[in-house]
Design a protein around this motif. Sequence first.
Motif, PDB file in Angstrom:
ATOM      1  N   GLY A 158       6.879  -0.838  -1.608  1.00 53.74           N
ATOM      2  CA  GLY A 158       5.697  -1.702  -1.661  1.00 53.74           C
ATOM      3  C   GLY A 158       5.515  -2.489  -0.384  1.00 53.74           C
ATOM      4  N   CYS A 159       4.365  -3.143  -0.311  1.00 53.49           N
ATOM      5  CA  CYS A 159       4.021  -3.885   0.887  1.00 53.49           C
ATOM      6  C   CYS A 159       3.297  -5.157   0.467  1.00 53.49           C
ATOM      7  CB  CYS A 159       3.118  -3.022   1.758  1.00 53.49           C
ATOM      8  SG  CYS A 159       2.229  -3.967   2.988  1.00 53.49           S
ATOM      9  N   SER A 160       3.726  -6.282   1.039  1.00 53.21           N
ATOM     10  CA  SER A 160       3.139  -7.551   0.591  1.00 53.21           C
ATOM     11  C   SER A 160       1.654  -7.637   0.959  1.00 53.21           C
ATOM     12  CB  SER A 160       3.907  -8.737   1.180  1.00 53.21           C
ATOM     13  OG  SER A 160       3.871  -8.666   2.581  1.00 53.21           O
ATOM     14  N   ASN A 161       1.274  -6.976   2.036  1.00 55.87           N
ATOM     15  CA  ASN A 161      -0.141  -6.977   2.418  1.00 55.87           C
ATOM     16  C   ASN A 161      -1.001  -6.254   1.383  1.00 55.87           C
ATOM     17  OD1 ASN A 161      -1.927  -7.935   4.320  1.00 55.87           O
ATOM     18  ND2 ASN A 161      -2.059  -5.995   5.406  1.00 55.87           N
ATOM     19  N   ARG A 162      -0.390  -5.303   0.729  1.00 56.43           N
ATOM     20  CA  ARG A 162      -1.105  -4.503  -0.276  1.00 56.43           C
ATOM     21  C   ARG A 162      -1.329  -5.328  -1.563  1.00 56.43           C
ATOM     22  NH1 ARG A 162      -3.512   0.997  -0.044  1.00 56.43           N
ATOM     23  NH2 ARG A 162      -4.052   0.944  -2.200  1.00 56.43           N
ATOM     24  N   LEU A 163      -0.623  -6.442  -1.680  1.00 59.66           N
ATOM     25  CA  LEU A 163      -0.805  -7.289  -2.859  1.00 59.66           C
ATOM     26  C   LEU A 163      -2.120  -8.075  -2.758  1.00 59.66           C
ATOM     27  CD1 LEU A 163       2.797  -8.777  -3.239  1.00 59.66           C
ATOM     28  CD2 LEU A 163       1.811  -6.832  -4.449  1.00 59.66           C
ATOM     29  N   GLN A 215      -7.606  -7.674  -0.116  1.00 58.49           N
ATOM     30  CA  GLN A 215      -8.062  -7.098   1.157  1.00 58.49           C
ATOM     31  C   GLN A 215      -6.841  -6.593   1.925  1.00 58.49           C
ATOM     32  OE1 GLN A 215     -11.495  -7.803   2.513  1.00 58.49           O
ATOM     33  NE2 GLN A 215     -11.839  -8.127   0.344  1.00 58.49           N
ATOM     34  N   TYR A 216      -6.552  -5.311   1.863  1.00 59.98           N
ATOM     35  CA  TYR A 216      -5.405  -4.795   2.610  1.00 59.98           C
ATOM     36  C   TYR A 216      -5.900  -3.842   3.702  1.00 59.98           C
ATOM     37  CZ  TYR A 216      -6.153  -1.310  -1.018  1.00 59.98           C
ATOM     38  OH  TYR A 216      -6.727  -0.404  -1.858  1.00 59.98           O
ATOM     39  N   CYS A 217      -4.938  -3.308   4.470  1.00 61.18           N
ATOM     40  CA  CYS A 217      -5.334  -2.541   5.656  1.00 61.18           C
ATOM     41  C   CYS A 217      -6.332  -1.429   5.310  1.00 61.18           C
ATOM     42  CB  CYS A 217      -4.118  -1.937   6.337  1.00 61.18           C
ATOM     43  SG  CYS A 217      -2.983  -3.184   6.921  1.00 61.18           S
ATOM     44  N   PHE A 218      -7.326  -1.335   6.126  1.00 64.21           N
ATOM     45  CA  PHE A 218      -8.487  -0.476   5.918  1.00 64.21           C
ATOM     46  C   PHE A 218      -8.122   0.995   5.678  1.00 64.21           C
ATOM     47  CE2 PHE A 218     -11.948   2.022   7.927  1.00 64.21           C
ATOM     48  CZ  PHE A 218     -12.989   1.624   7.097  1.00 64.21           C
ATOM     49  N   PHE A 219      -7.024   1.451   6.330  1.00 62.76           N
ATOM     50  CA  PHE A 219      -6.707   2.885   6.273  1.00 62.76           C
ATOM     51  C   PHE A 219      -5.528   3.185   5.355  1.00 62.76           C
ATOM     52  CE2 PHE A 219      -5.037   0.663   9.906  1.00 62.76           C
ATOM     53  CZ  PHE A 219      -3.669   0.751   9.653  1.00 62.76           C
ATOM     54  N   CYS A 220      -5.038   2.177   4.620  1.00 65.38           N
ATOM     55  CA  CYS A 220      -3.788   2.376   3.882  1.00 65.38           C
ATOM     56  C   CYS A 220      -4.018   3.021   2.522  1.00 65.38           C
ATOM     57  CB  CYS A 220      -3.082   1.045   3.687  1.00 65.38           C
ATOM     58  SG  CYS A 220      -1.555   1.237   2.739  1.00 65.38           S
ATOM     59  N   GLY A 221      -3.312   4.133   2.287  1.00 62.41           N
ATOM     60  CA  GLY A 221      -3.492   4.854   1.032  1.00 62.41           C
ATOM     61  C   GLY A 221      -2.266   4.812   0.142  1.00 62.41           C
ATOM     62  N   ARG A 222      -1.341   3.876   0.394  1.00 61.51           N
ATOM     63  CA  ARG A 222      -0.123   3.902  -0.421  1.00 61.51           C
ATOM     64  C   ARG A 222      -0.426   3.498  -1.850  1.00 61.51           C
ATOM     65  NH1 ARG A 222       4.515   0.976   1.951  1.00 61.51           N
ATOM     66  NH2 ARG A 222       5.408   1.608  -0.008  1.00 61.51           N
ATOM     67  N   ALA A 223       0.422   4.000  -2.760  1.00 61.93           N
ATOM     68  CA  ALA A 223       0.064   3.874  -4.176  1.00 61.93           C
ATOM     69  C   ALA A 223       1.082   3.085  -4.986  1.00 61.93           C
ATOM     70  CB  ALA A 223      -0.081   5.267  -4.770  1.00 61.93           C
ATOM     71  N   GLY A 261      10.946   1.296   4.769  1.00 59.45           N
ATOM     72  CA  GLY A 261      10.254   0.177   4.116  1.00 59.45           C
ATOM     73  C   GLY A 261       9.247  -0.420   5.105  1.00 59.45           C
ATOM     74  N   ASP A 262       8.056  -0.796   4.607  1.00 58.89           N
ATOM     75  CA  ASP A 262       6.996  -1.208   5.533  1.00 58.89           C
ATOM     76  C   ASP A 262       7.159  -2.595   6.099  1.00 58.89           C
ATOM     77  OD1 ASP A 262       4.769   0.812   5.803  1.00 58.89           O
ATOM     78  OD2 ASP A 262       5.250   0.874   3.673  1.00 58.89           O
ATOM     79  N   ASP A 263       7.965  -3.421   5.423  1.00 57.59           N
ATOM     80  CA  ASP A 263       8.016  -4.823   5.819  1.00 57.59           C
ATOM     81  C   ASP A 263       9.457  -5.324   5.716  1.00 57.59           C
ATOM     82  OD1 ASP A 263       7.098  -7.273   6.553  1.00 57.59           O
ATOM     83  OD2 ASP A 263       5.973  -7.688   4.719  1.00 57.59           O
ATOM     84  N   ASN A 320      -8.347  -6.193   8.219  1.00 57.28           N
ATOM     85  CA  ASN A 320      -7.410  -6.953   7.375  1.00 57.28           C
ATOM     86  C   ASN A 320      -5.945  -6.746   7.716  1.00 57.28           C
ATOM     87  OD1 ASN A 320      -9.621  -7.795   5.784  1.00 57.28           O
ATOM     88  ND2 ASN A 320      -9.567  -5.813   4.761  1.00 57.28           N
ATOM     89  N   LYS A 321      -5.649  -6.663   8.987  1.00 54.89           N
ATOM     90  CA  LYS A 321      -4.268  -6.401   9.381  1.00 54.89           C
ATOM     91  C   LYS A 321      -3.418  -7.678   9.383  1.00 54.89           C
ATOM     92  CE  LYS A 321      -0.966  -3.871  10.667  1.00 54.89           C
ATOM     93  NZ  LYS A 321      -0.455  -2.700   9.988  1.00 54.89           N
ATOM     94  N   ASN A 322      -4.065  -8.811   9.399  1.00 50.99           N
ATOM     95  CA  ASN A 322      -3.339 -10.089   9.457  1.00 50.99           C
ATOM     96  C   ASN A 322      -2.534 -10.258  10.733  1.00 50.99           C
ATOM     97  OD1 ASN A 322      -4.309 -11.027   7.056  1.00 50.99           O
ATOM     98  ND2 ASN A 322      -2.650 -10.087   5.867  1.00 50.99           N
ATOM     99  N   ALA A 352       7.972  -3.018  11.073  1.00 48.24           N
ATOM    100  CA  ALA A 352       7.832  -4.466  10.847  1.00 48.24           C
ATOM    101  C   ALA A 352       6.441  -4.921  11.216  1.00 48.24           C
ATOM    102  CB  ALA A 352       8.863  -5.233  11.656  1.00 48.24           C
ATOM    103  N   ARG A 353       6.128  -6.114  10.768  1.00 49.58           N
ATOM    104  CA  ARG A 353       4.843  -6.735  11.111  1.00 49.58           C
ATOM    105  C   ARG A 353       5.045  -7.666  12.298  1.00 49.58           C
ATOM    106  NH1 ARG A 353       2.868  -7.804   6.285  1.00 49.58           N
ATOM    107  NH2 ARG A 353       2.997  -5.968   5.012  1.00 49.58           N
ATOM    108  N   ALA A 354       4.084  -7.704  13.173  1.00 49.53           N
ATOM    109  CA  ALA A 354       4.194  -8.534  14.374  1.00 49.53           C
ATOM    110  C   ALA A 354       4.468  -9.996  14.018  1.00 49.53           C
ATOM    111  CB  ALA A 354       2.905  -8.429  15.178  1.00 49.53           C
TER     112      ALA A 354
END
Length: 472
Positions: free
Chosen positions: A207-212, A215-223, A255-257, A324-326, A287-289
């Motif tokens: 999972g990814c906290s941004n996906r919670l 508004q999450y990343c425009f191109f993200c298709g994770r499920a 892991g994404d984050d 929405n990349k934050n 990691a996220r910047a």
Amino acid sequence: MKENVLLVYAPMDEYYFIEGVNDSPPLGLVVLQNYVTQKLGLQTKVDVIDGEYYCLTEILELIENGHYDLVGVQSMMASYNNTLAILKKAKELDITTVMGGHHATQLAERIITNRSSLVDFIIAGDGEEAFAALIKGERLENIPNLVYLHPKTKEIVRNKNKNVPIDDGMIDFFADKLLAQYKRKTRKNQLERGEELSSFRSYSHKGCSNRLNSQYCFFCGRADRGVRFKTPEVYIKELQHLASIPTTKYVFEIGDDFLQSQEWLARVCELKAKNMPANAIHLKIFARANRITSEVIDYLKRLDIDEVAIGFESGSEKILRRINKNALPADNLRAAELLYANGIDTIASFVLGLPGEDKKSLTETYEQAQRVAELSYKHLGKAPQEVIANLIEVNPGSPAYRKLEKAMPDKYLRADHLDVREVQDDYFSVLFNLISKDELESFRRELSKWGKQINKLGQYTYPAGWRREDLI
Ligand code: B12
Ligand code: SF4
């Protein structure tokens, strides 16, 4: 009870095939195999086949001769033709079929509706418990995450969703003959493997906290749903296991984050210091910047993390705000500078063709990529290992894909058989108002031109003959 099961990571369809990218057993399938045979101890044989190392013909032969009673496939948009061919072969032999993974999860109802003659079940989300239940022949209505056509009413049923405890998904790469296939040449036999499998993957979390956020990343298709970390104790055991494989050079932690919780990182560092010698294993992470701070650098060093992949996505502030990349371009560069200054390589990856892309944004993106390369030269005295630019891939489940569903409902609202390039063309036409074929082609050429320039900035110590700039 099923006795003989085949799990396949479907080979990419011929048109999209890229040589030499994947160099590690498909984690999602290994976890299912381990769960059934080791955790539950079921007397079922589960073979895992990686489509990077077996071509479609070989996989069809395996099914023909393997006496399987269940065939499971992990598919993606780019491997869907091959997936359908595998399922067709299984059905000709009257074998039960199941699909799983992010792509099948996003399109579950559509696949079941459109492919009911080929697909009996989809496991949408975590696969462990549902896969084991199918093997044991449990009642369908009791199997979590299962999507299927009701045998009597012929209506689609989606059972309740359940996240499996993540610590149950342990990894044992020594299981069965899993690693034998990596002694093969890769699919097209173009590359001689100079060495045995040297990179493995681990997953510290799902999972990814941004996906919670809504508004999450425009191109993200994770499920996958929610964010779940393995306990530090279990994670360290997995790293120890990976370090014990003689050929392992490094582990790609997918892991994404990874840097999400400093408390978790601190405990992992503590356990690593107690249980593993320094340099026992080297890690690459995502990691996220915004999480790259001086405190975090200390953890990275203690965990022998050599490379950090950051989704820079674009050098344009206007675009980053829209997707929405934050993180903004300045955050990304600050993170890269901090990493390089501490001797850690940064993999900057960019996506071209995001909303609002134009000559100015492409120039800004290229300049951003150049800055990353300059920082690498300044601090490490060499080019970055990788700088990646890809044209956007519009995957089901992503906000980008939803735009297409809205703009072209007849074509996209019910479709499961999608062509990567056609979907991309439709997306470009809709978002950039490109009417003629010529306009579309010239837009593509422009993106590719910049992409090639960006990709040239990395040094790519990959096998001879493999050229990243040919991919775009
Ligand atoms: C590693 C990885 C890869 C590796 C593949 C490794 C492999 N052989 O498995 C490589 C680099 C090759 C790769 C390539 C691509 N990838 Co990728 N990749 C990932 C990544 C980072 C991790 C996947 C993973 O191992 N997860 C850990 C395991 C344990 O979880 P899992 O795979 O979800 O498996 C669980 C369930 O899904 C389920 N399950 C999975 N498979 C199956 C099969 C059956 C039969 C059953 C019953 C259940 C089941 O059970 C498992 C246990 O619970 C994910 C993002 C992420 N962090 O998850 C993206 C991700 C899966 N990739 C994605 C994409 C888009 C791609 C590419 C198209 C990118 C590109 N343009 O090249 C290509 C396509 C390749 C292809 N063959 O078609 C998207 C998929 C989106 C979508 N809607 O389909 C993701 C989600 C990234 C994202 N943020 O959007 N990828
Ligand atoms: S693309 Fe964005 S939302 Fe998706 S996993 Fe990565 S950071 Fe999270």
